[in-house]
Write a protein that holds these residues in place. Structure first.
Motif, PDB file in Angstrom:
ATOM      1  N   ALA A   3       0.830  -1.211   0.000  1.00  0.00           N
ATOM      2  CA  ALA A   3       0.000   0.000   0.000  1.00  0.00           C
ATOM      3  C   ALA A   3       0.861   1.256   0.000  1.00  0.00           C
ATOM      4  O   ALA A   3       0.512   2.257  -0.613  1.00  0.00           O
ATOM      5  N   HIS A   7       0.816   4.368  -2.728  1.00  0.00           N
ATOM      6  CA  HIS A   7       0.627   5.773  -2.374  1.00  0.00           C
ATOM      7  C   HIS A   7       1.694   6.651  -3.016  1.00  0.00           C
ATOM      8  O   HIS A   7       1.414   7.782  -3.388  1.00  0.00           O
ATOM      9  N   ARG A  55      -6.598   0.936  -8.808  1.00  0.00           N
ATOM     10  CA  ARG A  55      -6.247   0.840  -7.384  1.00  0.00           C
ATOM     11  C   ARG A  55      -7.362   1.358  -6.478  1.00  0.00           C
ATOM     12  O   ARG A  55      -7.400   0.997  -5.301  1.00  0.00           O
ATOM     13  N   VAL A  56      -8.236   2.228  -7.000  1.00  0.00           N
ATOM     14  CA  VAL A  56      -9.283   2.809  -6.146  1.00  0.00           C
ATOM     15  C   VAL A  56     -10.679   2.304  -6.505  1.00  0.00           C
ATOM     16  O   VAL A  56     -11.665   2.785  -5.952  1.00  0.00           O
ATOM     17  N   ASP A  58     -12.130  -0.332  -5.690  1.00  0.00           N
ATOM     18  CA  ASP A  58     -12.807  -0.976  -4.561  1.00  0.00           C
ATOM     19  C   ASP A  58     -13.235   0.025  -3.486  1.00  0.00           C
ATOM     20  O   ASP A  58     -13.665  -0.371  -2.407  1.00  0.00           O
ATOM     21  N   ARG A  60     -11.230   2.407  -2.148  1.00  0.00           N
ATOM     22  CA  ARG A  60     -10.101   2.924  -1.375  1.00  0.00           C
ATOM     23  C   ARG A  60      -9.837   4.380  -1.721  1.00  0.00           C
ATOM     24  O   ARG A  60     -10.122   4.826  -2.830  1.00  0.00           O
ATOM     25  N   ILE A  61      -9.247   5.085  -0.792  1.00  0.00           N
ATOM     26  CA  ILE A  61      -8.789   6.455  -1.033  1.00  0.00           C
ATOM     27  C   ILE A  61      -7.298   6.471  -0.738  1.00  0.00           C
ATOM     28  O   ILE A  61      -6.876   6.178   0.384  1.00  0.00           O
ATOM     29  N   LEU A  62      -6.512   6.782  -1.756  1.00  0.00           N
ATOM     30  CA  LEU A  62      -5.058   6.839  -1.597  1.00  0.00           C
ATOM     31  C   LEU A  62      -4.650   8.261  -1.237  1.00  0.00           C
ATOM     32  O   LEU A  62      -5.116   9.223  -1.848  1.00  0.00           O
ATOM     33  N   THR A  63      -3.801   8.390  -0.229  1.00  0.00           N
ATOM     34  CA  THR A  63      -3.321   9.713   0.174  1.00  0.00           C
ATOM     35  C   THR A  63      -1.807   9.675   0.337  1.00  0.00           C
ATOM     36  O   THR A  63      -1.222   8.625   0.613  1.00  0.00           O
ATOM     37  N   ASP A  80      -9.205   9.432  -5.138  1.00  0.00           N
ATOM     38  CA  ASP A  80     -10.358   8.585  -4.887  1.00  0.00           C
ATOM     39  C   ASP A  80     -10.958   8.215  -6.240  1.00  0.00           C
ATOM     40  O   ASP A  80     -10.354   8.490  -7.280  1.00  0.00           O
TER      41      ASP A  80
END
Length: 185
Positions: A3, A7, A55-56, A58, A60-63, A80
């Motif tokens: 993960a 990111h 990647r998002v 599903d 998920r929120i990547l930060t 997002d």
């Protein structure tokens, strides 16, 4: 892929257009090479944006906190589902514009700055979609506006200059209102 590495990929929608702009500027004396580098950069941007989209999917929120600085002081990047969808749209439009520019038989009319400016504009738009705060949104918006203004005046015809002045006046007004709104918030 871990993960944390996913990111770190949040920076790539900004780095690819920046690198493409630098490479296209370096290839300015050779229009065919410049066009090829520009198209390759646009395709790479689309590929990375599609990967981020997967990647998002599903929810998920990547930060990413750039430089590991806390949120009020550092730059926050967020992807997002909505921003990833917009990034994919930017990638598709970037590839389409590059392909369209290949159909122009008058390569000299482009000038050596079209492709670098176009990629700086792509970088600004991607920055708008991945930023996590209003101030950096404003910074990316200004980069986009400057690049689009210069693209608008390329060629220097009278109608272009007149339109560019109107464009500049409207942008100055809207950016002033935007900054006032940020200050009020």
């Amino acid at each position: 892929m871990s993960a944390e590495i996913a990111h770190l990929w949040l920076v790539t929608p900004l780095l690819i257009p920046l690198g493409s702009a630098v490479l296209a500027l370096g290839g300015g004396r050779w229009p065919r090479i410049q066009r090829g580098l520009s198209l390759a950069g646009a395709v790479a941007l689309l590929a990375v944006n599609l990967w981020l989209f997967t990647r998002v999917l599903d929810g998920r929120i990547l930060t990413l906190q750039v430089g590991d600085w806390p949120a009020p002081f550092g730059i926050t990047l967020v992807v997002d589902l909505l921003s990833a969808s917009l990034l994919v749209t930017v990638g598709v439009v970037g590839v389409c514009v590059n392909l369209f520019s290949l159909t122009d038989p008058e390569v000299q009319r482009e000038g050596f700055t079209f492709h670098p400016l176009f990629h700086l504009q792509l970088m600004g738009v991607c920055g708008i979609f991945v930023t996590g705060d209003l101030f950096n949104f404003y910074v990316w918006l200004e980069l986009t506006l400057v690049a689009s203004f210069v693209l608008l005046v390329m060629g220097g015809r009278r109608g272009q200059i007149r339109s560019a002045v109107q464009y500049l006046a409207l942008n100055l007004l809207s950016c002033t209102l935007f900054l006032c709104a940020i200050a009020i918030l």
